[in-house]
Write a protein that holds these residues in place. Structure first.
Motif, PDB file in Angstrom:
ATOM      1  N   GLY A   1      43.283  22.618  43.363  1.00 58.43           N
ATOM      2  CA  GLY A   1      43.235  23.970  43.876  1.00 58.43           C
ATOM      3  C   GLY A   1      43.681  24.927  42.784  1.00 58.43           C
ATOM      4  N   MET A   2      43.049  26.109  42.730  1.00 53.76           N
ATOM      5  CA  MET A   2      43.421  27.048  41.681  1.00 53.76           C
ATOM      6  C   MET A   2      43.487  28.457  42.241  1.00 53.76           C
ATOM      7  SD  MET A   2      42.122  27.169  37.797  1.00 53.76           S
ATOM      8  CE  MET A   2      43.099  28.047  36.574  1.00 53.76           C
ATOM      9  N   VAL A   3      44.537  29.175  41.825  1.00 53.99           N
ATOM     10  CA  VAL A   3      44.734  30.560  42.245  1.00 53.99           C
ATOM     11  C   VAL A   3      44.769  31.414  40.988  1.00 53.99           C
ATOM     12  CG1 VAL A   3      46.203  32.184  43.489  1.00 53.99           C
ATOM     13  CG2 VAL A   3      46.047  29.799  44.263  1.00 53.99           C
ATOM     14  N   PHE A   4      43.836  32.377  40.910  1.00 56.04           N
ATOM     15  CA  PHE A   4      43.760  33.278  39.762  1.00 56.04           C
ATOM     16  C   PHE A   4      44.489  34.580  40.073  1.00 56.04           C
ATOM     17  CE2 PHE A   4      40.134  30.459  39.317  1.00 56.04           C
ATOM     18  CZ  PHE A   4      40.093  30.184  37.955  1.00 56.04           C
ATOM     19  N   GLN A   5      44.646  35.404  39.042  1.00 54.74           N
ATOM     20  CA  GLN A   5      45.301  36.697  39.230  1.00 54.74           C
ATOM     21  C   GLN A   5      44.504  37.585  40.180  1.00 54.74           C
ATOM     22  OE1 GLN A   5      46.825  38.626  35.695  1.00 54.74           O
ATOM     23  NE2 GLN A   5      46.415  40.644  36.535  1.00 54.74           N
ATOM     24  N   GLY A   6      43.168  37.598  40.046  1.00 56.28           N
ATOM     25  CA  GLY A   6      42.323  38.327  40.982  1.00 56.28           C
ATOM     26  C   GLY A   6      42.154  37.497  42.243  1.00 56.28           C
ATOM     27  N   TYR A   7      42.211  38.133  43.371  1.00 51.61           N
ATOM     28  CA  TYR A   7      42.198  37.379  44.629  1.00 51.61           C
ATOM     29  C   TYR A   7      40.849  36.720  44.882  1.00 51.61           C
ATOM     30  CZ  TYR A   7      45.842  40.950  44.982  1.00 51.61           C
ATOM     31  OH  TYR A   7      46.886  41.783  44.710  1.00 51.61           O
TER      32      TYR A   7
ATOM     33  N   PHE B   1      48.038  27.631  38.991  1.00 48.21           N
ATOM     34  CA  PHE B   1      48.198  29.067  39.195  1.00 48.21           C
ATOM     35  C   PHE B   1      48.129  29.772  37.844  1.00 48.21           C
ATOM     36  CE2 PHE B   1      50.429  26.838  42.547  1.00 48.21           C
ATOM     37  CZ  PHE B   1      50.162  27.557  43.701  1.00 48.21           C
ATOM     38  N   ASP B   2      47.155  30.663  37.687  1.00 53.62           N
ATOM     39  CA  ASP B   2      46.993  31.395  36.435  1.00 53.62           C
ATOM     40  C   ASP B   2      47.471  32.831  36.614  1.00 53.62           C
ATOM     41  OD1 ASP B   2      46.352  32.145  33.880  1.00 53.62           O
ATOM     42  OD2 ASP B   2      44.195  32.273  34.233  1.00 53.62           O
ATOM     43  N   GLU B   3      48.749  33.082  36.333  1.00 50.38           N
ATOM     44  CA  GLU B   3      49.386  34.391  36.462  1.00 50.38           C
ATOM     45  C   GLU B   3      48.987  35.076  37.778  1.00 50.38           C
ATOM     46  OE1 GLU B   3      50.539  36.512  33.186  1.00 50.38           O
ATOM     47  OE2 GLU B   3      49.500  35.295  31.698  1.00 50.38           O
ATOM     48  N   PRO B   4      49.206  34.416  38.923  1.00 43.79           N
ATOM     49  CA  PRO B   4      48.677  34.928  40.191  1.00 43.79           C
ATOM     50  C   PRO B   4      49.352  36.197  40.692  1.00 43.79           C
ATOM     51  CG  PRO B   4      50.148  33.080  40.593  1.00 43.79           C
ATOM     52  CD  PRO B   4      49.968  33.173  39.099  1.00 43.79           C
ATOM     53  N   LEU B   5      50.524  36.539  40.159  1.00 38.30           N
ATOM     54  CA  LEU B   5      51.248  37.697  40.680  1.00 38.30           C
ATOM     55  C   LEU B   5      51.136  38.917  39.779  1.00 38.30           C
ATOM     56  CD1 LEU B   5      54.502  35.908  41.916  1.00 38.30           C
ATOM     57  CD2 LEU B   5      52.233  36.005  42.961  1.00 38.30           C
TER      58      LEU B   5
ATOM     59  N   VAL C   1      51.252  29.288  35.368  1.00 37.16           N
ATOM     60  CA  VAL C   1      51.247  29.986  34.076  1.00 37.16           C
ATOM     61  C   VAL C   1      51.756  31.405  34.264  1.00 37.16           C
ATOM     62  CG1 VAL C   1      49.728  31.078  32.387  1.00 37.16           C
ATOM     63  CG2 VAL C   1      49.487  28.654  32.876  1.00 37.16           C
ATOM     64  N   THR C   2      52.672  31.834  33.405  1.00 37.83           N
ATOM     65  CA  THR C   2      53.159  33.207  33.437  1.00 37.83           C
ATOM     66  C   THR C   2      53.756  33.568  32.078  1.00 37.83           C
ATOM     67  OG1 THR C   2      54.565  34.789  34.625  1.00 37.83           O
ATOM     68  CG2 THR C   2      55.470  32.594  34.257  1.00 37.83           C
TER      69      THR C   2
END
Length: 391
Positions: free
Chosen positions: A108-114, A187-191, A220-221
């Motif tokens: 599963g992957m969560v990007f910065q853009g929703y 997670f690629d800088e999701p926040l 990642v952050t």
């Protein structure tokens, strides 16, 4: 700047889990190990990642932390399958996945853009990766409700993305990444798109989710506070290399280099030369001054050392400090009022500019610039680093 791959349809497949096979009865996520072994990535004459080896334990929350251009995102893209390593291998448990396409990795992957579908409701967005894989309707409904409960959005299932706050939209994206039972979550800088208050709220949510699921998270952050708040371990990366890896407290209290000490938190650096040892204590010459350091001293080629001194470990006052402490006289150069604390920069003749973090309530009134003060710190307050040249 290191070029990034064109993700295109592979990204959509990755975000939705399309093409990955999972068993229906194994929950929303599993704990799996990840092994990165001697991975490199070059783009012509540019080396984005070099000789990277990291072992991620099952169920661990590992954060890749570094400045822009450090190689952390390229490394995550290699884990995800969007970038093929120039050399090295990647394993999930004992299974080699180095050349496996992204949609076959079941991550599963969560990007910065929703990247939410604006015409779909929250529930429909979360259900999408299950729907395109032909999951039975009853199972979809069960898993969507389970994911909604996990991210605390059950009452918002019928809302459209535009009716949600940024933090709520990111939680929908997280639920969508969880719903198809991924082996590992990336997670690629999701926040990055959230304001400070929302970032803090979602950080706590992610930490809670990790504890509840027991899944493997790789995050990642470039934000040190995020890394410190959420992670089991942090890997500090710079110039494509792994600088140091460990628990947040270990990295903060025992950095192995000037870069690690400066990047994770704030430090003043005192450059000197080892002149004597007295049991567990070392004497460091800084010009004509002497500093006592109690703690490990790394192997030295020529005696040059750097002492890292955290600002919260420095005391400030108008009277000379008690015996047994390191001391310096100075003049307040600047004061930053931060509410509960003040950050004070003090110019000293012996050690240059030293930083002090003090509780506002203990200081009372805000000290004025130009005020003469005494600084002191215990011998065990410093960390001794190999001598380095300031960047």
């Amino acid at each position: 700047m290191t070029p990034l791959p064109k993700i295109g349809t592979a990204r959509l497949a990755y975000e939705t889990g399309h093409g990955s096979g999972t068993e229906a009865d194994r929950g929303l996520a599993r704990a799996n190990s990840l092994t990165i072994r001697d991975c490199c990535k070059t783009y012509g004459a540019v080396t984005a990642v070099r000789d990277m080896s990291i072992d991620v334990a099952p169920g661990e929350f590992l954060t890749l932390l570094g400045p822009s251009g450090s190689g952390k995102t390229t490394l995550l893209m290699m884990i995800a399958g969007f970038v093929e390593p120039t050399a090295g291998d990647i394993f999930v448990n004992s299974r080699r996945i180095t050349l496996l396409p992204p949609e076959k990795r079941n991550f599963g992957m969560v990007f910065q853009g929703y990247a939410l579908f604006p015409h779909m409701t929250v529930a429909q967005n979360i259900a999408y990766p299950l729907k395109i894989r032909g999951t039975p309707k009853a199972e979809i409904a069960h898993k969507v409700n389970e994911a909604l409960d996990l991210v605390r959005l059950r009452g918002m299932a019928d809302r459209l993305p535009r009716q949600l706050s940024g933090g709520q939209q990111q939680r929908v994206a997280i639920a969508r990444a969880l719903v198809f039972s991924p082996d590992i979550l990336l997670f690629d800088e999701p926040l990055g798109a959230l304001d400070r208050k929302l970032r803090g709220e979602v950080q706590l949510e992610l930490k809670r989710l990790h504890a509840e699921l027991g899944a493997t998270f790789i995050y990642v952050t470039h934000d040190q506070d995020e890394a410190m708040t959420m992670s089991d371990r942090v890997a500090i990366i710079d110039g494509g290399r792994l600088v140091q890896i460990g628990a947040p407290s270990e990295l903060y209290e025992r950095p192995n280099s000037r870069f690690a000490a400066a990047f994770l938190g704030r430090s003043a650096f005192i450059d000197g030369r080892l002149v004597a040892r007295h049991g567990e204590e070392a004497e460091i010459a800084v010009g004509e001054a002497r500093v006592r350091h109690r703690g490990p001293v790394p192997p030295l080629a020529d005696g040059a050392v750097t002492l890292s001194l955290r600002p919260e470990k420095v005391r400030i006052g108008t009277e000379p400090p008690e015996r047994g402490l390191n001391r310096a006289r100075g003049t307040i150069e600047s004061v930053a009022y931060l509410g509960a604390t003040m950050e004070i920069a003090v110019a000293t003749a012996e050690f240059g500019l030293l930083l002090v973090t003090a509780f506002s309530a203990q200081l009372g009134t805000e000290p004025a610039t130009g005020t003469p003060v005494w600084l002191s710190w215990a011998p065990e307050a410093t960390v001794c680093l190999p001598g380095e040249t300031a960047a």
